[in-house]
Design an enzyme around this catalytic site. Structure first.
Site, short mmCIF file in Angstrom:
data_model
loop_
_atom_site.label_atom_id
_atom_site.label_comp_id
_atom_site.label_asym_id
_atom_site.label_seq_id
_atom_site.Cartn_x
_atom_site.Cartn_y
_atom_site.Cartn_z
N ASP A 48 -15.11 7.34 9.75
CA ASP A 48 -14.55 6.63 8.60
C ASP A 48 -13.09 6.35 8.88
OD1 ASP A 48 -16.91 6.73 7.18
OD2 ASP A 48 -16.23 8.18 5.70
N ARG A 59 -4.70 -8.09 9.58
CA ARG A 59 -5.15 -7.23 10.67
C ARG A 59 -6.36 -7.89 11.31
NH1 ARG A 59 -2.98 -1.91 10.29
NH2 ARG A 59 -1.89 -1.54 8.34
N LYS A 71 -19.50 -2.23 11.30
CA LYS A 71 -18.57 -1.74 10.28
C LYS A 71 -19.09 -2.05 8.88
CE LYS A 71 -14.51 -2.54 13.19
NZ LYS A 71 -13.26 -3.31 13.33
N HIS A 118 -13.62 -8.65 13.66
CA HIS A 118 -13.35 -8.38 12.25
C HIS A 118 -11.86 -8.46 11.97
CE1 HIS A 118 -12.40 -5.29 9.04
NE2 HIS A 118 -13.10 -6.20 8.39
N TYR A 131 -13.45 1.85 5.90
CA TYR A 131 -14.63 1.34 6.58
C TYR A 131 -15.26 2.38 7.47
CZ TYR A 131 -11.45 0.10 10.47
OH TYR A 131 -10.52 0.12 11.47
N LYS A 167 0.22 -6.16 18.54
CA LYS A 167 -1.13 -6.31 19.10
C LYS A 167 -1.79 -7.60 18.60
CE LYS A 167 -5.67 -4.20 18.40
NZ LYS A 167 -6.39 -3.02 17.91
N ASP A 168 -1.69 -7.86 17.30
CA ASP A 168 -2.33 -9.04 16.73
C ASP A 168 -1.60 -10.33 17.12
OD1 ASP A 168 -4.24 -7.38 15.70
OD2 ASP A 168 -3.39 -7.33 13.69
#
Length: 181
Positions: A48, A59, A71, A118, A131, A167-168
């Site tokens: 989780d 994100r 997920k 996602h 999630y 990162k994104d």
């Protein structure tokens, strides 16, 4: 629990049965037996995750090529726009995306199976997202696709530039992404 099909048949929108009165509310956020019966899927969740994000934080689009994860996503505080992109080259919906508003108020969940990227953007002042995943996080297999890739054409419901992690910001374009068979 009500299962709502999406434009991508393997991605499911789930509405729980909520019991509410003047004291508040109660609902089962997850029941393995009911999930299996209603979806026909036998899923073993192993982890989780819980994130807190501010408004306009985006994100994604995240996925793993080593230890890929399915997920089950929900917002427990605030509102998010949650997106799944089909990365399965053999799928009739390859390269397509679906997006849904998940919120503390609507209590909806989105089931995103293995083979999908996602991401989500926070529409409220803050949002907490929980999630469940079907496999453990594997840093060596972690991948990111650019959130605003022109070929995917995701219609993010925001009017300002999102707040992104390094990162994104460094995500790969769709045409250069590692994909699933």
């Amino acid at each position: 629990m009500k299962i709502i099909p999406t434009q991508i048949p393997d991605v499911l929108l789930i509405e729980p049965q909520v019991f509410a009165d003047e004291r508040g509310f109660f609902f089962e956020s997850y029941n393995h037996q009911k999930f299996t019966e209603k979806t026909g899927l036998t899923i073993n969740f192993v982890q989780d995750n819980h994130s807190l994000s501010k408004q306009n934080v985006l994100r994604g689009l995240h996925y793993q090529i080593i230890q890929p994860q399915g997920k089950l996503v929900r917002a427990v505080t605030g509102i998010i726009f949650d997106v799944a992109v089909d990365l399965r080259q053999s799928s009739p919906t390859f390269g397509q995306w679906v997006g849904y508003e998940l919120s503390a108020e609507n209590k909806r969940q989105l089931w995103i199976p293995i083979g999908f990227a996602h991401g989500f953007v926070v529409l409220s002042e803050v949002a907490e997202v929980l999630y469940k995943t079907t496999d453990y996080y594997a840093p060596g297999g972690d991948r990111t696709i650019l959130w605003n890739d022109i070929d995917l054409g995701i219609n993010w419901p925001i009017s300002t530039s999102p707040i992104l992690s390094a990162k994104d910001q460094a995500g790969k374009p769709w045409k250069q992404a590692d994909l699933f068979p």
